[in-house]
Design an enzyme around this catalytic site. Structure first.
Site, PDB file in Angstrom:
ATOM      1  N   GLN A 154     -16.148  63.292  56.155  1.00 20.85           N
ATOM      2  CA  GLN A 154     -16.921  64.021  55.155  1.00 20.85           C
ATOM      3  C   GLN A 154     -16.327  63.944  53.770  1.00 20.85           C
ATOM      4  O   GLN A 154     -17.003  64.263  52.782  1.00 20.85           O
ATOM      5  CB  GLN A 154     -17.053  65.493  55.569  1.00 20.85           C
ATOM      6  CG  GLN A 154     -15.748  66.268  55.490  1.00 20.85           C
ATOM      7  CD  GLN A 154     -15.849  67.648  56.105  1.00 20.85           C
ATOM      8  OE1 GLN A 154     -16.024  67.796  57.314  1.00 20.85           O
ATOM      9  NE2 GLN A 154     -15.739  68.674  55.270  1.00 20.85           N
ATOM     10  N   HIS A 207     -16.111  76.161  59.712  1.00 21.89           N
ATOM     11  CA  HIS A 207     -16.156  74.718  59.872  1.00 21.89           C
ATOM     12  C   HIS A 207     -17.088  74.336  61.019  1.00 21.89           C
ATOM     13  O   HIS A 207     -17.029  74.929  62.104  1.00 21.89           O
ATOM     14  CB  HIS A 207     -14.746  74.201  60.156  1.00 21.89           C
ATOM     15  CG  HIS A 207     -14.614  72.708  60.134  1.00 21.89           C
ATOM     16  ND1 HIS A 207     -15.112  71.927  59.119  1.00 21.89           N
ATOM     17  CD2 HIS A 207     -14.045  71.846  61.025  1.00 21.89           C
ATOM     18  CE1 HIS A 207     -14.832  70.655  59.366  1.00 21.89           C
ATOM     19  NE2 HIS A 207     -14.198  70.577  60.524  1.00 21.89           N
ATOM     20  N   CYS A 213     -19.483  69.604  56.485  1.00 27.76           N
ATOM     21  CA  CYS A 213     -19.244  69.528  57.927  1.00 27.76           C
ATOM     22  C   CYS A 213     -20.462  69.926  58.740  1.00 27.76           C
ATOM     23  O   CYS A 213     -20.704  69.413  59.825  1.00 27.76           O
ATOM     24  CB  CYS A 213     -18.055  70.390  58.314  1.00 27.76           C
ATOM     25  SG  CYS A 213     -18.279  72.117  57.926  1.00 27.76           S
ATOM     26  N   ASN A 268     -14.411  65.921  65.187  1.00 26.12           N
ATOM     27  CA  ASN A 268     -14.294  66.442  63.830  1.00 26.12           C
ATOM     28  C   ASN A 268     -14.852  65.415  62.853  1.00 26.12           C
ATOM     29  O   ASN A 268     -15.227  64.310  63.244  1.00 26.12           O
ATOM     30  CB  ASN A 268     -12.823  66.765  63.529  1.00 26.12           C
ATOM     31  CG  ASN A 268     -12.658  67.766  62.402  1.00 26.12           C
ATOM     32  OD1 ASN A 268     -13.633  68.194  61.775  1.00 26.12           O
ATOM     33  ND2 ASN A 268     -11.428  68.148  62.132  1.00 26.12           N
TER      34      ASN A 268
END
Length: 357
Positions: free
Chosen positions: A145, A286, A151, A307
């Site tokens: 990102q 997140h 995110c 992630n």
């Protein structure tokens, strides 16, 4: 941010390899001179540009972080920290850049469900002891990102990519940038919420590919032509029952799941390998995606979490987070705000008007 698993053995060997980081020993921490040398090696490795004043300021942050990492790794916990690309950022800088939220959990979910009614995975039985959607071809490569609070878009896209592959057999990398630019309910680099992004994709009639609408880590004006290129569709989305890791496991046994966690602590910032069991709260900041679960040889249950900080963080971009903790909301709040897209068939994109929203 929120408004807010080749051959099996070869794959696991790759996934368990830690991301590139600068190794160090106690000797590197002994003096200011050796710390400066270590910082120089780190800067060279990560090609970090700074002027002289900034270098000195960053060095002071770096040496505190490396000392923290060194002491943390002596505690015998089931995970390790590393001198990764975030090593010269303070916790506040890191939180602001990579995990800053605009709308907290309690503001979003005050007693209501944002997704379609029902939980279709409720009656799932005989769940496998472990599952890894990467092995099943339902997860694209790890993305990055950048220095943008997007995110929420990556979490959403991972879940949609997953259910699309499960239903159609085709793994297609989809466009986070479309969500950034065109999803007005969310706020681009300033944060967003995955349920709103699922709603956008459904109402828009689909979402285009990453190659057609590539990611830039900056919010732009919506490209209407690309927005109306509906390469992958969904039929809606549902929320996983709140604070219920058993329900979350049922959902994850069927498809990748978008989840929210608190990820702004030092241990998460410098996570390198192992099952993360660190201290974290439930201040959800997140968006990530659960792409499977498993159990270590010593009996520790974990989630496999994708992630969006690039493949040079954690276990090649992934973190294994402890599953089945005593807190009902799960480690770092992982069971508090989970949702997933619904796709009932390999349906073709819907035709919609190209008029302004």
């Amino acid at each position: 941010m929120l408004k807010f698993v080749f051959l099996a053995l070869a794959f696991f060997a790759l996934a368990a390899t830690t991301a590139t980081a600068i190794p160090f020993t106690e000797k590197d921490l002994a003096t200011e001179e050796t710390l400066h040398d270590l910082y120089g090696r780190w800067r060279s490795h990560h090609t970090v540009p700074c002027d002289l004043v900034e270098i000195e300021r960053r060095f002071n942050v770096f040496k505190e972080n490396v000392r923290y990492i060194n002491e943390a790794n002596k505690r015998g916990r089931p995970y390790k920290l590393a001198l990764n690309k975030f090593a010269d950022m303070t916790r506040e800088e890191f939180k602001r850049t990579y995990s800053g939220t605009k709308v907290m959990y309690h503001q979003i979910r005050q007693g209501k469900t944002n997704g379609n009614s029902g939980f279709r995975h409720e009656d799932t039985k005989d769940m496998p002891a472990s599952i890894d959607w990467r092995q099943k071809g339902a997860v694209t490569a790890v993305k990055n990102q950048g220095q943008c609070g997007s995110c929420w878009a990556f979490s959403t896209v991972c879940a949609v990519e997953g259910i699309n592959q499960i239903k159609t057999g085709n793994l297609v990398s989809l466009s986070e940038q479309e969500l950034m630019d065109c999803n007005s309910e969310n706020h681009g680099c300033d944060g967003g919420e995955m349920d709103y992004a699922f709603e956008f994709i459904e109402k828009n009639g689909g979402i285009t590919t990453e190659s057609n609408y590539p990611y830039t880590a900056v919010q732009h004006e919506c490209n209407r032509e690309k927005k109306n290129s509906h390469d992958v569709t969904i039929d809606g989305h549902e929320d996983v029952p709140v604070n219920d890791e058993e329900a979350l496991m049922k959902a994850a046994a069927n498809q990748p799941i978008a989840v929210a966690i608190e990820a702004s602590g030092f241990d998460f910032q410098f996570y390198s390998e192992g099952v993360f069991t660190g201290d974290c709260g439930t201040n959800l900041d997140h968006g990530v995606a659960i792409v499977g679960y498993g159990t270590t040889q010593d009996g520790t249950d974990y989630w496999i979490v994708k992630n969006s900080w690039g493949a040079n963080w954690g276990e090649r971009g992934y973190v294994r987070m402890q599953r089945g903790v005593s807190a009902k909301e799960g480690l770092c709040g992982i069971a508090m705000q989970a949702s997933y897209p619904v796709k009932d068939s390999s349906n073709t994109p819907k035709m919609i008007s190209t008029s302004e929203d």
